[in-house]
Design a protein around this motif. Structure first.
Motif, PDB file in Angstrom:
ATOM      1  N   PHE A 183       0.587  -1.039   0.395  1.00  0.00           N
ATOM      2  CA  PHE A 183      -0.002  -0.160  -0.356  1.00  0.00           C
ATOM      3  C   PHE A 183       0.939   1.357   0.241  1.00  0.00           C
ATOM      4  O   PHE A 183       2.045   1.081   0.510  1.00  0.00           O
ATOM      5  CB  PHE A 183      -0.821   0.111   1.027  1.00  0.00           C
TER       6      PHE A 183
ATOM      7  N   LYS B 234      -2.638   0.294  -3.794  1.00  0.00           N
ATOM      8  CA  LYS B 234      -2.450  -1.023  -3.405  1.00  0.00           C
ATOM      9  C   LYS B 234      -2.339  -1.716  -4.716  1.00  0.00           C
ATOM     10  O   LYS B 234      -2.650  -1.574  -5.254  1.00  0.00           O
ATOM     11  CB  LYS B 234      -3.338  -1.496  -2.136  1.00  0.00           C
TER      12      LYS B 234
ATOM     13  N   GLN C 257       0.230  11.581   3.664  1.00  0.00           N
ATOM     14  CA  GLN C 257       0.117  12.918   4.788  1.00  0.00           C
ATOM     15  C   GLN C 257       0.239  13.713   4.455  1.00  0.00           C
ATOM     16  O   GLN C 257       1.393  14.249   4.389  1.00  0.00           O
ATOM     17  CB  GLN C 257       1.086  11.880   5.785  1.00  0.00           C
TER      18      GLN C 257
ATOM     19  N   TYR D 271       0.037   5.478   0.691  1.00  0.00           N
ATOM     20  CA  TYR D 271      -0.364   6.294   1.400  1.00  0.00           C
ATOM     21  C   TYR D 271       0.138   7.551   1.871  1.00  0.00           C
ATOM     22  O   TYR D 271       1.530   8.228   1.268  1.00  0.00           O
ATOM     23  CB  TYR D 271      -0.375   6.006   3.070  1.00  0.00           C
TER      24      TYR D 271
ATOM     25  N   PHE E 284      -5.371   6.754   1.939  1.00  0.00           N
ATOM     26  CA  PHE E 284      -4.482   5.403   0.937  1.00  0.00           C
ATOM     27  C   PHE E 284      -4.399   6.312  -0.666  1.00  0.00           C
ATOM     28  O   PHE E 284      -5.928   7.209  -0.913  1.00  0.00           O
ATOM     29  CB  PHE E 284      -5.895   4.819   1.226  1.00  0.00           C
TER      30      PHE E 284
ATOM     31  N   LEU F 168       4.018  13.980   2.581  1.00  0.00           N
ATOM     32  CA  LEU F 168       4.666  12.802   3.558  1.00  0.00           C
ATOM     33  C   LEU F 168       3.982  11.833   2.725  1.00  0.00           C
ATOM     34  O   LEU F 168       2.473  11.438   2.280  1.00  0.00           O
ATOM     35  CB  LEU F 168       4.479  12.749   4.499  1.00  0.00           C
TER      36      LEU F 168
ATOM     37  N   GLY G 267      -4.272  12.842   9.149  1.00  0.00           N
ATOM     38  CA  GLY G 267      -4.024  11.398   8.748  1.00  0.00           C
ATOM     39  C   GLY G 267      -4.120  11.152   7.280  1.00  0.00           C
ATOM     40  O   GLY G 267      -3.735  11.606   6.798  1.00  0.00           O
ATOM     41  N   LEU G 268      -3.507   9.865   7.677  1.00  0.00           N
ATOM     42  CA  LEU G 268      -2.502   9.018   6.158  1.00  0.00           C
ATOM     43  C   LEU G 268      -3.976   8.525   5.431  1.00  0.00           C
ATOM     44  O   LEU G 268      -4.632   8.334   6.015  1.00  0.00           O
ATOM     45  CB  LEU G 268      -1.837   8.200   6.288  1.00  0.00           C
TER      46      LEU G 268
ATOM     47  N   PHE H 262       3.950   7.412   2.911  1.00  0.00           N
ATOM     48  CA  PHE H 262       4.415   6.307   3.653  1.00  0.00           C
ATOM     49  C   PHE H 262       3.541   4.835   2.149  1.00  0.00           C
ATOM     50  O   PHE H 262       2.766   4.863   2.290  1.00  0.00           O
ATOM     51  CB  PHE H 262       3.607   6.268   4.741  1.00  0.00           C
TER      52      PHE H 262
END
Lengths: 114, 115
Positions: free
Chosen positions: B34, B49, B38, B36, B46, B88, B43-44, B90
Motif C-alpha cells: 500500500f 494498493k 500525509q 499512503y 490511501f 509525506l 491522517g494518512l 508512506f
C-alpha cells in the motif's frame, strides 16, 4: 460519508495524569487499529480489534496502555500515569477487515505530556 | 520479520518532471502493498494498493506503483509532478500469512515539488 473521527484533536496533560483518546470508525468497518506516530517516523502499530475483541495487542508498549471497543464500534485508548515519552500523535484507522482492505485513518490526536 | 524500508528521507523534483519514491519490503509470505500520503496535521490517506495480478497498479491523483517481486520493491511513480503533490509519503506492507491484519509502515519520504 463520514470518515474516521478522533477526539480530541489535541490533548495537553501533565506527567502522571490519566488520558483517554476516542476513535469513531467508519460505519460498517469491523476492524479498528491504533497506531502511534512520533515526529519524523512512520506509524507504529499498537493494537488491532476485530469486532469487540483485541485480536492483537502486541504493540502496546507497557501495561500503562489499554484500549477497549465494548460495542464493536467506538474505541477508547487509555493511558495511565502518562510520561513525557508518551508524547506523539495517536492515529486510529478502520477497515472492512478483509484481506485486501486498506486502512482509513482519522486525523489523529496530538498528545503532549508536560 | 516483516519490514518496510524507504531509503530516501526526502525527494526533490521540479513541477512537470516525473517522480519516483522508493520502497522495499520484507515479508515471509506474499505481500499486500500500500501507499499512503500525509498532509500536515492530517491522517494518512490511501493512494493505491497491490494485492495480486498486474504488477503496475494505478491509484488516486495520477499516481501509480510497480510491484517487483525479484527486487522486493514497490516504488511509487507519477509521470508529471504537481506542486500540490508535496507531502509525506508512506509505504506499507501486510503479510498475507498474517492472520491479524497487521500493517507495517516505512519511515516516510518527504516529497518536495518546486514550481
Amino acid at each position: 460519508g463520514a470518515g474516521v473521527s478522533q477526539t480530541p484533536s489535541n490533548k495537553v496533560t501533565e506527567k502522571g495524569k490519566y488520558v483517554e483518546l476516542r476513535c469513531d470508525p467508519i460505519s460498517g468497518h469491523t476492524a479498528l487499529y491504533w497506531y502511534r506516530q512520533s515526529l519524523g517516523q512512520g506509524p507504529e502499530f499498537l493494537i488491532y480489534f476485530q469486532g469487540t475483541g483485541a485480536a492483537d495487542d502486541s504493540g502496546l508498549p507497557n501495561d500503562r496502555f489499554f484500549a477497549v471497543r465494548p460495542e464493536g464500534s467506538v474505541s477508547t485508548l487509555k493511558i495511565q500515569r502518562t510520561e513525557r515519552g508518551d508524547s506523539a500523535v495517536y492515529l486510529c484507522a478502520s477497515s472492512f477487515g478483509t484481506d485486501n482492505s486498506p486502512l482509513h485513518f482519522g486525523n489523529g490526536t496530538r498528545l503532549t505530556v508536560t | 520479520a516483516q519490514s518496510v524500508a524507504q531509503p530516501e528521507d526526502q525527494v526533490n523534483v521540479a513541477e512537470g518532471n516525473p517522480l519516483t519514491v522508493k520502497c522495499t519490503y520484507s515479508v515471509s509470505g506474499n505481500p499486500y502493498l500500500f501507499w499512503y500520503v500525509q498532509y500536515p496535521n492530517r491522517g494518512l490517506q490511501f493512494l493505491l494498493k497491490y494485492i495480486t495480478g498486474d504488477n503496475l497498479v494505478k491509484g488516486s491523483y495520477g499516481f501509480e506503483a510497480e510491484f517487483n517481486k525479484s527486487q522486493t520493491s514497490f516504488h511509487l511513480k507519477k509521470p508529471s509532478a504537481l506542486v500540490s503533490d508535496s507531502a509525506l509519503y508512506f509505504c506499507a506492507v501486510r503479510d498475507a500469512k498474517d492472520n491479524f491484519n497487521k500493517f507495517y509502515f516505512g519511515s516516510g519520504t518527504k516529497l518536495n515539488v518546486k514550481p
